[in-house]
Motif scaffolding. Structure first.
Motif, PDB file in Angstrom:
ATOM      1  N   ASN A 127      -3.434 -14.723 -30.473  1.00 27.68           N
ATOM      2  CA  ASN A 127      -4.240 -13.644 -29.911  1.00 27.68           C
ATOM      3  C   ASN A 127      -4.361 -13.726 -28.390  1.00 27.68           C
ATOM      4  OD1 ASN A 127      -4.834 -12.154 -32.191  1.00 27.68           O
ATOM      5  ND2 ASN A 127      -6.472 -13.553 -32.780  1.00 27.68           N
TER       6      ASN A 127
ATOM      7  N   LYS B  88      -4.732 -10.698 -22.047  1.00 28.17           N
ATOM      8  CA  LYS B  88      -3.879 -10.170 -20.993  1.00 28.17           C
ATOM      9  C   LYS B  88      -4.121  -8.690 -20.743  1.00 28.17           C
ATOM     10  CE  LYS B  88      -0.628 -11.914 -19.604  1.00 28.17           C
ATOM     11  NZ  LYS B  88       0.598 -12.488 -19.070  1.00 28.17           N
TER      12      LYS B  88
ATOM     13  N   PRO C  35      -9.481  -5.932 -18.792  1.00 33.27           N
ATOM     14  CA  PRO C  35      -9.501  -5.651 -17.352  1.00 33.27           C
ATOM     15  C   PRO C  35     -10.346  -6.673 -16.601  1.00 33.27           C
ATOM     16  CG  PRO C  35     -11.058  -4.243 -18.457  1.00 33.27           C
ATOM     17  CD  PRO C  35     -10.434  -5.087 -19.526  1.00 33.27           C
TER      18      PRO C  35
ATOM     19  N   THR D 139       0.489  -1.996 -21.002  1.00 34.57           N
ATOM     20  CA  THR D 139      -0.875  -2.525 -21.013  1.00 34.57           C
ATOM     21  C   THR D 139      -1.020  -3.816 -20.227  1.00 34.57           C
ATOM     22  OG1 THR D 139      -0.305  -3.561 -23.112  1.00 34.57           O
ATOM     23  CG2 THR D 139      -1.552  -1.512 -23.215  1.00 34.57           C
ATOM     24  N   GLY D 140       0.090  -4.344 -19.700  1.00 37.10           N
ATOM     25  CA  GLY D 140      -0.015  -5.543 -18.876  1.00 37.10           C
ATOM     26  C   GLY D 140       0.119  -6.831 -19.654  1.00 37.10           C
ATOM     27  N   ILE D 141       0.450  -6.740 -20.954  1.00 36.89           N
ATOM     28  CA  ILE D 141       0.600  -7.959 -21.746  1.00 36.89           C
ATOM     29  C   ILE D 141       1.925  -8.642 -21.402  1.00 36.89           C
ATOM     30  CG2 ILE D 141       0.871  -8.836 -24.101  1.00 36.89           C
ATOM     31  CD1 ILE D 141      -0.966  -6.480 -24.962  1.00 36.89           C
TER      32      ILE D 141
ATOM     33  N   LYS E  75       5.445  -8.650 -18.757  1.00 35.02           N
ATOM     34  CA  LYS E  75       6.002  -8.185 -17.491  1.00 35.02           C
ATOM     35  C   LYS E  75       7.432  -7.701 -17.741  1.00 35.02           C
ATOM     36  CE  LYS E  75       3.752 -10.201 -13.525  1.00 35.02           C
ATOM     37  NZ  LYS E  75       3.010 -11.421 -13.895  1.00 35.02           N
TER      38      LYS E  75
ATOM     39  N   LEU F 231      -5.738  -4.592 -12.570  1.00 27.96           N
ATOM     40  CA  LEU F 231      -7.077  -4.418 -13.136  1.00 27.96           C
ATOM     41  C   LEU F 231      -7.494  -2.953 -13.162  1.00 27.96           C
ATOM     42  CD1 LEU F 231      -9.098  -7.463 -11.796  1.00 27.96           C
ATOM     43  CD2 LEU F 231      -7.855  -7.181 -13.935  1.00 27.96           C
TER      44      LEU F 231
ATOM     45  N   LYS G 216      -5.768  -1.451 -16.085  1.00 28.03           N
ATOM     46  CA  LYS G 216      -6.306  -1.884 -17.372  1.00 28.03           C
ATOM     47  C   LYS G 216      -7.635  -1.199 -17.680  1.00 28.03           C
ATOM     48  CE  LYS G 216      -4.011  -6.378 -17.207  1.00 28.03           C
ATOM     49  NZ  LYS G 216      -4.208  -7.832 -17.081  1.00 28.03           N
ATOM     50  N   LYS G 217      -8.414  -0.936 -16.638  1.00 24.88           N
ATOM     51  CA  LYS G 217      -9.711  -0.290 -16.859  1.00 24.88           C
ATOM     52  C   LYS G 217      -9.576   1.132 -17.388  1.00 24.88           C
ATOM     53  CE  LYS G 217     -12.498  -2.918 -13.672  1.00 24.88           C
ATOM     54  NZ  LYS G 217     -12.769  -3.051 -12.242  1.00 24.88           N
TER      55      LYS G 217
ATOM     56  N   PHE H 107      -6.837   0.249 -25.530  1.00 21.25           N
ATOM     57  CA  PHE H 107      -5.633  -0.180 -26.242  1.00 21.25           C
ATOM     58  C   PHE H 107      -5.975  -0.678 -27.643  1.00 21.25           C
ATOM     59  CE2 PHE H 107      -2.647  -3.944 -26.865  1.00 21.25           C
ATOM     60  CZ  PHE H 107      -1.677  -3.179 -27.499  1.00 21.25           C
TER      61      PHE H 107
ATOM     62  N   PRO I  47      -4.073  -2.711 -30.475  1.00 20.97           N
ATOM     63  CA  PRO I  47      -2.836  -3.418 -30.831  1.00 20.97           C
ATOM     64  C   PRO I  47      -2.493  -3.233 -32.304  1.00 20.97           C
ATOM     65  CG  PRO I  47      -4.632  -4.967 -30.591  1.00 20.97           C
ATOM     66  CD  PRO I  47      -5.174  -3.629 -30.203  1.00 20.97           C
TER      67      PRO I  47
ATOM     68  N   THR J 228      -1.872  -5.553 -34.624  1.00 23.86           N
ATOM     69  CA  THR J 228      -2.548  -6.460 -35.559  1.00 23.86           C
ATOM     70  C   THR J 228      -4.012  -6.619 -35.156  1.00 23.86           C
ATOM     71  OG1 THR J 228      -1.661  -8.225 -34.203  1.00 23.86           O
ATOM     72  CG2 THR J 228      -0.609  -7.864 -36.320  1.00 23.86           C
TER      73      THR J 228
ATOM     74  N   MET K 219      -8.405 -10.366 -34.663  1.00 25.39           N
ATOM     75  CA  MET K 219      -8.867 -11.175 -33.538  1.00 25.39           C
ATOM     76  C   MET K 219     -10.374 -11.335 -33.569  1.00 25.39           C
ATOM     77  SD  MET K 219      -7.529  -8.382 -30.968  1.00 25.39           S
ATOM     78  CE  MET K 219      -8.243  -6.805 -30.669  1.00 25.39           C
TER      79      MET K 219
ATOM     80  N   MET L  29     -16.562  -6.343 -25.694  1.00 29.11           N
ATOM     81  CA  MET L  29     -15.655  -5.365 -25.092  1.00 29.11           C
ATOM     82  C   MET L  29     -16.400  -4.502 -24.078  1.00 29.11           C
ATOM     83  SD  MET L  29     -12.768  -6.111 -26.182  1.00 29.11           S
ATOM     84  CE  MET L  29     -11.442  -4.926 -26.181  1.00 29.11           C
TER      85      MET L  29
ATOM     86  N   ASP M 186     -18.871  -5.378 -22.250  1.00 27.40           N
ATOM     87  CA  ASP M 186     -19.057  -6.179 -21.035  1.00 27.40           C
ATOM     88  C   ASP M 186     -17.756  -6.277 -20.245  1.00 27.40           C
ATOM     89  OD1 ASP M 186     -21.708  -6.633 -21.547  1.00 27.40           O
ATOM     90  OD2 ASP M 186     -21.336  -8.475 -22.676  1.00 27.40           O
ATOM     91  N   MET M 187     -16.639  -6.467 -20.971  1.00 30.24           N
ATOM     92  CA  MET M 187     -15.357  -6.608 -20.284  1.00 30.24           C
ATOM     93  C   MET M 187     -15.001  -5.324 -19.528  1.00 30.24           C
ATOM     94  SD  MET M 187     -14.391  -9.654 -20.839  1.00 30.24           S
ATOM     95  CE  MET M 187     -16.014 -10.285 -21.115  1.00 30.24           C
ATOM     96  N   TYR M 188     -15.298  -4.180 -20.155  1.00 27.60           N
ATOM     97  CA  TYR M 188     -14.946  -2.911 -19.524  1.00 27.60           C
ATOM     98  C   TYR M 188     -16.092  -2.336 -18.697  1.00 27.60           C
ATOM     99  CZ  TYR M 188     -10.538  -2.819 -22.064  1.00 27.60           C
ATOM    100  OH  TYR M 188      -9.271  -3.110 -22.530  1.00 27.60           O
TER     101      TYR M 188
END
Ligand SMILES: Nc1ncnc2c1ncn2[C@@H]1O[C@H](COP(=O)(O)OP(=O)(O)O)[C@@H](O)[C@H]1O
Ligand SMILES: [Mg+2]
Lengths: 551, 241
Positions: A402, A407, A410, B49-51, B53, B71, B74-75, B79, B81, B83, B86, B99, B101-103
């Motif tokens: 995972n 990655k 953000p 999505t930046g996973i 390169k 960044l 990504k904001k 996305f 995925p 599977t 997680m 999520m 908080d992350m965004y």
């Protein structure tokens, strides 16, 4: 043996990347192999030295064979204890079980294959304990070639009886109790049990090796015919036959014992696979069910609990939650982390003269002249504990497949790494807090010294968290099907322990030799580690971030 | 809007999973990314999505280059995925909180959004349970909710319909439609022709890492004989090497 089983074993072994050596880059592979080559011999030398002195002592009273018996017996016991844990996670909790069950395999074939894989894992234990013993004994007593042939046969077969016993217990438990529903709880329980039995064996060994004079040994032997042999709990009779086979390898008696040992072992193997055929499936189905509440709590009430936090704190909180809620991580990282203070106390509590020992320590710790050394000792403890809890040195590997989630979030990589550092440091700090409180309560340590320890320890924790994280960034293992491989079988954790073991003496020894005052100890430790931390952090912020972004 | 320009990606120096991919996903239309298994859909999505390169080429989302301002890009994206396994030991609500908080979802926004998403997907009763206890479809829904919690302007979904029950996939379709009606972007991959046919305004067909066709469904139909079933068209497209 049946072809299906062999190919099953092959798949299972291939799926387990072992120590993570296989899938790194060429340069890291070489680095790992060199590190192993440098550390493993030292360990082996220590073990050989211990056996050699034991054998020497027993040779004087003509009973060297007892060491062989004792060693093989203890080896069997350790295999049994680890076995309960291994068997449980491999037979029931490994994610491949879900894929194996629908295949047209007979239960005994799955059990056989799984058992063989566990046996192969246990060769590590046997290799570290039994093999050095075999060779030390063989060389010291000048045994003939037949001894080594027998020895090799015993090596291959030794894990089977204890593992069959462990599998028997585990399969019974899984079949007839409802415990499997509480998978997480069960894992923690098994782990704790293993830990404490391990601790017990450790203490037993210490007691055995304290008094090795021939007189004492003779006295023990004479106080009842063969009493020493009776003292050794003979739970594994097969181990007894194995040692007899080796001791008398040059005569018929040895051959008879070997036949007995091989027969019993093969019998145990047959019995356990037959038992598995009958009982394994019923225990294994429905394992992935997890308890859920379905309490119908009002949604508003549930959402209300969700607070808004900064990305750093929220990320760190999730790291800690996963560490605490995943049994394998909880045992290997969190519980181990808090066990160190306990490890320090055990010798005190079990030594003969407790009151004396307590007074002595209290005297040393509360003496202002020693304040510098005491502070450095606590700092060294922080270095060692922080390095050995394995939280930062498995922080990347624990992500597993995972990792890709991290990655696309953000959140910059350095913030993510900071959150991982923070989680490792917070849990490490909690253990230091326990240690300091214990010292204040038990040994009347001055309060201000405790406060100084709490203030300085983050510098130590930060350093070893940085080294651990950096190591795990360079050589992460993301392909595992079983959480154990992320922490327990992760060589990065081991490397960081080594760093802790090197750094801790570097902190404490100079302080003792030069007898620094409290003020100079404080200044030197703080400035020294501040520089180290800044250096390591700048490496993390540049190279570390670069590695993360190219994963 | 998503722009892929001359994207190349080779795995282990052998498998060419993206072969000079150039693709523009306009906003305001549901865009389907159609191709058989192993065509390179997930690879392309991972690059956007930046996973992953890309070996070469550039990706822009709403005009921002992911190589330059990862960044920022990504904001903008929500996305999902392929599977959904997680954070299994987190509770549903904890995952959504994480999520959010992350965004950087504003504190006063998150409660109404979570409640809205939960009631739409029928997940209100299970938010207080660990994701470990969810079924595959429920896990997919919680991931979907996590991806939509910051009201992203660009949705990227990798095979979102597999595993969803008819009711949930209907709701998802509806939400996609609402999204593009607001002038936003929806880009999703599928290997099921039927799905593409029912939802998309526009499709790109990919095989062996390169785009074989881009256009509206009507154009696709026109491009090949009208009466021929889509299945045949699809076969023709993928075998026309
Ligand atoms: N991590 C990887 N390593 C090596 N090859 C990969 C990897 N991921 C995908 N591939 C290969 O790249 C090609 C495209 O895969 P993918 O993008 O997952 O296809 P899709 O999502 O369209 O089914 C396939 O041939 C696949 O085997
Ligand atoms: Mg795919």
């Amino acid at each position: 043996m049946n072809r299906k089983i062999l190919s099953l074993v092959r798949v299972m072994l291939r799926n387990s990347t072992g120590l993570g050596i296989k899938d790194g880059k060429r340069s890291t592979q070489i680095f790992l192999i060199v590190m192993l080559a440098l550390t493993v011999p030292f360990m082996l030398i220590g073990i050989v030295a211990l056996f050699s002195s034991l054998i020497g002592a027993f040779m004087q009273i003509g009973q060297a064979g007892l060491v062989l018996k004792l060693g093989i017996g203890i080896n069997s016991a350790i295999i049994f204890i680890f076995g309960i844990f291994y068997v449980m996670s491999s037979f029931y909790f490994s994610s491949d079980v879900e894929y194996l069950l629908p295949l047209p395999l007979k239960p005994w074939e799955i059990v056989s294959a799984k058992l063989i894989v566990v046996i192969i894992y246990e060769f590590i234990v046997t290799g570290v304990l039994y093999l050095p013993l075999l060779f030390t004994y063989g060389i010291r007593l000048g045994m003939g070639p037949l001894y080594y042939v027998y020895g090799l046969i015993v090596f291959v077969l030794l894990p089977i009886v204890p593992l069959a016993l462990a599998s028997f217990l585990v399969m019974l438990i899984m079949r007839f109790t409802n415990l499997k529903r509480h998978k997480d709880f069960l894992k923690v329980l098994a782990g704790m049990l293993g830990l404490f039995v391990g601790l017990g064996i450790n203490m037993l060994l210490q007691n055995v090796s304290t008094d090795l004079s021939p007189e004492a040994l003779l006295e023990m032997l004479e106080s009842g015919s063969n009493s020493l042999v009776n003292v050794i709990p003979d739970i594994f009779p097969a181990a007894g036959w194995a040692s007899q086979a080796l001791v008398y390898s040059s005569s018929l008696k040895g051959l008879l014992n070997l036949i007995l040992f091989v027969g019993v072992t093969l019998g145990a193997y047959g019995l356990i696979t037959a038992f598995g055929q009958v009982i394994y499936l019923k225990g294994a189905v429905g394992l992935s069910e997890a308890g859920s509440s379905r309490r119908n709590k009002a949604i508003g009430q549930v959402v209300e609990k969700s607070r808004s936090r900064s990305a750093l704190l929220s990320y760190c909180l999730v790291e800690i939650r996963l560490l605490v809620r995943t049994p394998i991580y909880f045992l290997n990282c969190v519980v181990m982390n808090f066990l160190w203070p306990l490890f320090l106390l055990i010798p005190l509590l079990t030594s003969g003269d407790q009151a004396m020992a307590f007074d002595e320590i209290t005297r040393v710790i509360s003496n202002p002249e020693n304040a510098g050394i005491v502070l450095a000792a606590a700092f060294a403890m922080a270095v060692f504990m922080g390095a050995s809890n394995g939280i930062s040195s498995s922080a990347m590997s624990r992500e597993g497949e995972n990792i890709y989630v991290k990655k696309y979030l953000p959140v910059s990589y350095i913030v993510q790494l900071n959150a991982k550092l923070l989680s490792a440091m917070l849990i490490g700090f909690a253990a230091i807090l326990v240690l300091v409180l214990l010292c204040i309560i038990l040994f009347k340590m001055p309060l201000f010294l405790g406060l100084l320890m709490l203030i300085t320890s983050p510098l130590a924790l930060l350093f070893v968290s940085l080294t651990g994280l950096m190591i795990d960034l360079v050589n992460p293992n993301f392909t595992w099907d079983n959480e154990q491989k992320a922490v327990k079988q992760n060589i990065n954790v081991f490397f960081n322990v080594i760093i802790g073991m090197i750094m801790a003496p570097l902190v404490i020894v100079p302080t003792i030799i030069i007898k620094w005052t409290l003020a100079s100890t404080l200044a030197i430790l703080c400035i020294g580690f501040l520089v180290l931390d800044i250096l390591m952090y700048s490496i993390l912020a540049t190279r570390g971030v670069k590695i993360f972004s190219s994963i | 809007m998503i722009e892929l320009i001359n994207i190349n990606k080779t795995y282990n120096g052998k498998v060419k999973a993206a072969d000079n991919l150039t693709l523009t996903v306009p906003s305001g239309q549901i865009f389907g990314f159609l191709g058989p298994n192993g065509a390179g859909k997930t690879t392309a999505i991972k690059i956007i999505t930046g996973i992953l390169k890309a070996d070469s080429g550039s990706v822009k989302v709403n005009g921002i280059d992911i190589g330059q301002k990862p960044l920022e890009v990504k904001k903008q994206i929500g996305f999902v995925p392929d599977t959904p396994n997680m954070f299994l030991r987190l509770k549903g609500i904890e995952y959504l909180g994480f999520m959010a908080d992350m965004y950087e979802v504003a504190a006063d926004q998150r409660k109404p959004r979570i409640e809205d998403l939960a009631s739409r997907f029928g997940m209100a009763d299970v938010l207080d349970d660990k994701i470990l206890s969810y079924s595959h479809g429920m896990r997919q829904k919680i991931v979907l909710m996590g991806a939509l919690i910051h009201e992203p302007s660009v949705w990227i979904l990798d095979e979102p319909m597999t595993g969803l029950d008819p009711r949930s996939s209907f709701i998802l379709k509806e939400m996609m439609r609402e999204q593009v009606n607001e002038g936003k972007t929806v880009f999703f991959s599928t290997h099921v022709l039927d799905v593409a046919e029912k939802i998309c305004d526009r499709v790109a067909i990919i095989d062996k890492g390169s785009i074989l066709f881009t256009g509206t469904l009507a154009e696709m139909k026109e491009h090949f004989k009208k009466n021929e079933s889509l299945e045949n068209m699809f076969l023709e497209l993928t075998e026309s090497e």
